[in-house]
Motif scaffolding. Sequence first.
Motif, PDB file in Angstrom:
ATOM      1  N   MET A  82       0.820  -1.190   0.000  1.00 55.32           N
ATOM      2  CA  MET A  82       0.000   0.000   0.000  1.00 55.32           C
ATOM      3  C   MET A  82       0.866   1.257   0.000  1.00 55.32           C
ATOM      4  N   GLU A  83       1.882   1.275   0.877  1.00 58.45           N
ATOM      5  CA  GLU A  83       2.773   2.431   0.937  1.00 58.45           C
ATOM      6  C   GLU A  83       3.548   2.596  -0.362  1.00 58.45           C
ATOM      7  N   GLU A  84       3.920   1.477  -1.001  1.00 60.26           N
ATOM      8  CA  GLU A  84       4.631   1.540  -2.272  1.00 60.26           C
ATOM      9  C   GLU A  84       3.773   2.192  -3.338  1.00 60.26           C
ATOM     10  N   THR A  85       2.493   1.860  -3.367  1.00 57.27           N
ATOM     11  CA  THR A  85       1.570   2.452  -4.342  1.00 57.27           C
ATOM     12  C   THR A  85       1.450   3.949  -4.121  1.00 57.27           C
ATOM     13  N   GLU A  86       1.314   4.350  -2.875  1.00 57.52           N
ATOM     14  CA  GLU A  86       1.214   5.781  -2.563  1.00 57.52           C
ATOM     15  C   GLU A  86       2.493   6.511  -2.930  1.00 57.52           C
ATOM     16  N   ALA A  87       3.623   5.892  -2.661  1.00 61.62           N
ATOM     17  CA  ALA A  87       4.913   6.505  -3.008  1.00 61.62           C
ATOM     18  C   ALA A  87       5.042   6.665  -4.519  1.00 61.62           C
ATOM     19  N   GLU A  88       4.599   5.652  -5.269  1.00 61.04           N
ATOM     20  CA  GLU A  88       4.655   5.730  -6.733  1.00 61.04           C
ATOM     21  C   GLU A  88       3.714   6.809  -7.249  1.00 61.04           C
TER      22      GLU A  88
END
Length: 136
Positions: A1-7
């Motif tokens: 989830m955090e990776e998606t937000e970071a992207e």
Amino acid sequence: MEETEAEEQRQFSHRQRLKAAVHYTVGCLCNEVALDKQVQFNKQTVAAIAEVTFRQCENFAKDLEMFARHAKRSTVTTEDVKLLARRSNSLLKYITEKNEEIAQLNLERKAKKKRKPEDESSHSGEPDAEVVDSES
């Protein structure tokens, strides 16, 4: 989830930088026109032109991607760009001329590269293969 937000944040930041670059360039072009034609552009006008330009570039990019995909390619070619420019005769002519100039330059570079090993081998009296081997 955090990776998606970071992207998503990275893409948003990239998009904002692109928009800022387009805005800056449009502002510079408007300043040139203002000096040349003795007219003024207010900030809202420059911003509107920049926004329209950015959106049109997005549309062009999507169209070019679709042209390549339709031709079952993953790479956009100059033929795709010519297809995109087909409604503007002057733009199509300009793109075609520039494409021909680039093609001619590429042919000249290839011819020079082919001549260079031949010239070296004629001076040394060695076959081409040996010249290539000694250079590597």
